[in-house]
Design a protein around this motif. Structure first.
Motif, PDB file in Angstrom:
ATOM      1  N   ARG A  20       0.822  -1.205   0.000  1.00  0.00           N
ATOM      2  CA  ARG A  20       0.000   0.000   0.000  1.00  0.00           C
ATOM      3  C   ARG A  20       0.858   1.258   0.000  1.00  0.00           C
ATOM      4  NH1 ARG A  20      -2.275  -0.286   5.626  1.00  0.00           N
ATOM      5  NH2 ARG A  20      -0.162  -1.020   5.963  1.00  0.00           N
ATOM      6  N   GLU A  21       0.239   2.352  -0.396  1.00  0.00           N
ATOM      7  CA  GLU A  21       0.769   3.678  -0.152  1.00  0.00           C
ATOM      8  C   GLU A  21      -0.135   4.306   0.899  1.00  0.00           C
ATOM      9  OE1 GLU A  21       1.429   8.053  -2.243  1.00  0.00           O
ATOM     10  OE2 GLU A  21       0.191   6.521  -3.206  1.00  0.00           O
ATOM     11  N   LEU A 107      -4.683  13.839  -2.316  1.00  0.00           N
ATOM     12  CA  LEU A 107      -5.380  13.106  -3.371  1.00  0.00           C
ATOM     13  C   LEU A 107      -4.789  13.359  -4.754  1.00  0.00           C
ATOM     14  CD1 LEU A 107      -9.064  13.561  -2.134  1.00  0.00           C
ATOM     15  CD2 LEU A 107      -7.628  11.523  -1.943  1.00  0.00           C
ATOM     16  N   ASP A 111       0.265   8.729  -8.424  1.00  0.00           N
ATOM     17  CA  ASP A 111       0.076   7.343  -7.993  1.00  0.00           C
ATOM     18  C   ASP A 111       1.381   6.562  -8.107  1.00  0.00           C
ATOM     19  OD1 ASP A 111      -2.624   7.707  -7.493  1.00  0.00           O
ATOM     20  OD2 ASP A 111      -3.191   7.233  -9.558  1.00  0.00           O
ATOM     21  N   ARG A 117      -3.647   3.079  -2.628  1.00  0.00           N
ATOM     22  CA  ARG A 117      -3.471   4.261  -1.791  1.00  0.00           C
ATOM     23  C   ARG A 117      -4.554   4.314  -0.717  1.00  0.00           C
ATOM     24  NH1 ARG A 117      -2.749   9.914  -4.632  1.00  0.00           N
ATOM     25  NH2 ARG A 117      -0.598   9.159  -4.696  1.00  0.00           N
ATOM     26  N   GLN A 118      -4.125   4.442   0.549  1.00  0.00           N
ATOM     27  CA  GLN A 118      -5.030   4.607   1.672  1.00  0.00           C
ATOM     28  C   GLN A 118      -4.704   5.937   2.349  1.00  0.00           C
ATOM     29  OE1 GLN A 118      -4.270   1.027   3.958  1.00  0.00           O
ATOM     30  NE2 GLN A 118      -5.886  -0.097   2.907  1.00  0.00           N
ATOM     31  N   VAL A 119      -5.674   6.845   2.348  1.00  0.00           N
ATOM     32  CA  VAL A 119      -5.505   8.148   2.978  1.00  0.00           C
ATOM     33  C   VAL A 119      -6.179   8.096   4.347  1.00  0.00           C
ATOM     34  CG1 VAL A 119      -5.978  10.623   2.816  1.00  0.00           C
ATOM     35  CG2 VAL A 119      -5.485   9.297   0.738  1.00  0.00           C
ATOM     36  N   ASP A 143      -8.940   5.915  -7.357  1.00  0.00           N
ATOM     37  CA  ASP A 143      -8.875   4.562  -6.804  1.00  0.00           C
ATOM     38  C   ASP A 143      -8.401   4.545  -5.351  1.00  0.00           C
ATOM     39  OD1 ASP A 143      -9.745   3.337  -9.148  1.00  0.00           O
ATOM     40  OD2 ASP A 143      -7.727   3.275  -9.990  1.00  0.00           O
ATOM     41  N   SER A 144      -8.239   5.715  -4.753  1.00  0.00           N
ATOM     42  CA  SER A 144      -7.791   5.772  -3.354  1.00  0.00           C
ATOM     43  C   SER A 144      -8.922   5.369  -2.415  1.00  0.00           C
ATOM     44  CB  SER A 144      -7.310   7.188  -3.008  1.00  0.00           C
ATOM     45  OG  SER A 144      -6.269   7.601  -3.859  1.00  0.00           O
ATOM     46  N   ARG A 145      -8.560   5.111  -1.164  1.00  0.00           N
ATOM     47  CA  ARG A 145      -9.531   4.852  -0.100  1.00  0.00           C
ATOM     48  C   ARG A 145      -9.261   5.858   1.017  1.00  0.00           C
ATOM     49  NH1 ARG A 145     -10.428   2.032  -3.997  1.00  0.00           N
ATOM     50  NH2 ARG A 145     -11.038  -0.172  -3.988  1.00  0.00           N
TER      51      ARG A 145
END
Length: 323
Positions: A20-21, A107, A111, A117-119, A143-145
């Protein structure tokens, strides 16, 4: 016909951790001074401990301005972790609460291929421009969360919960300093094990289902889905990605549909979810008058209390006439 599905995740041991990022955003505005900032710092230190060797990460702080530790997210290495701990230790609460620039910066970062990516957004939620912020999340999420962590005794819980819903993540509230380690360990352990991602459900034609934005399924956290259908479903088809591979499953529609008292309860639950979705639509330009009419109609049809309707108690106790 009303139906519900519960997606139960497999055991954590059956899930392969996904690289993950992780972008950690912390509110350092004046309202965070004292216990709130101490709790937030402890939460971030817990986050660093949860990172895997294949993960990348970054840290952002915001008050009246926004600052990030690294220009781009970096691998988990002794040097980067040392810099991150120093960054967290030096944080001080001061200034206003300007969330929008921090969210935009996180955001819009480039990428990193093959990484989810999890913020993670840590704040006391003291904001007044909720609509603007939620619109930004919806527009720029990609596609981030997004996962929200509310700190303190009086967070803006509605905003924090909605930001997580729009962001296909989850919401955690930490009210006491002694809760930080337990609550954050649970969150970090959960989000590093996404069991099923990119979930899609085919209920059949003319189905109205909620949540409309389906979040990922994580180890130890079941997911409930509700739908109203024009007729009894025969097959409900599900799809997604499991351990980075395509996943499909068919469910017997008869098992999901409910009738009798259980069906009545399910109908009310579905109606509440639809009313909530209609109210959320106001943030994205829905017509207020038409929305109010639709909410009122649903409330009357399903016997629900809303800000447009009220319940009236009628006393039917027999009374003696006056002689």
């Amino acid at each position: 016909v009303y139906a519900q599905l519960m997606l139960a995740p497999p055991l954590a041991a059956a899930i392969s951790p996904q690289a993950r990022e992780v972008i950690l955003i912390i509110d350092t505005s004046g309202s965070m001074e004292g216990a709130s900032l101490s709790q937030a710092k402890a939460a971030l230190i817990q986050a660093l401990k949860s990172l895997g060797e294949d993960d990348y990460f970054n840290l952002l702080q915001f008050n009246s301005s926004t600052e990030r530790l690294f220009d781009l997210s970096v691998p988990v290495e002794p040097t980067s972790l040392y810099m991150a701990r120093n960054f967290i230790t030096a944080l001080r609460a001061d200034g206003g609460t300007e969330m929008a620039p921090a969210l935009k910066m996180a955001l819009e970062m480039p990428d990193i291929p093959q990484l989810m990516r999890q913020v993670v957004f840590v704040t006391d939620g003291a904001v007044g421009n909720e609509t603007e912020l939620l619109q930004m999340v919806a527009e720029k999420l990609g596609d981030s969360r997004m996962f929200t962590v509310a700190i303190g005794h009086a967070p803006n819980s509605w905003f924090m919960r909605k930001a997580a819903e729009v962001g296909r993540g989850s919401y955690v509230h930490i009210g006491k300093p002694e809760d930080v380690e337990e609550r954050m360990s649970s969150l970090w352990g959960r989000i590093q094990l996404p069991a099923l991602t990119e979930i899609c459900v085919n209920w059949g034609s003319q189905a109205e289902y909620y949540p409309e934005i389906i979040p990922d399924l994580y180890a130890g956290e079941p997911l409930w889905l509700l739908a109203r259908l024009p007729s009894e479903p025969t097959i409900i088809s599900l799809c997604g990605e499991y351990n980075s591979r395509d996943w499909n499953m068919n469910v017997n529609g008869w098992d999901a549909a409910s009738s009798g008292p259980a069906g009545d309860n399910l109908a009310k639950l579905w109606a509440r979810k639809k009313i909530e979705a209609l109210e959320d639509g106001l943030m994205f330009g829905a017509d207020p008058e038409l929305t109010q009419l639709e909410i009122t109609g649903l409330a009357l049809d399903y016997g629900l209390l809303t800000r447009h309707t009220s319940l009236v108690a009628v006393d039917k106790t027999p009374r003696r006439g006056l002689n």
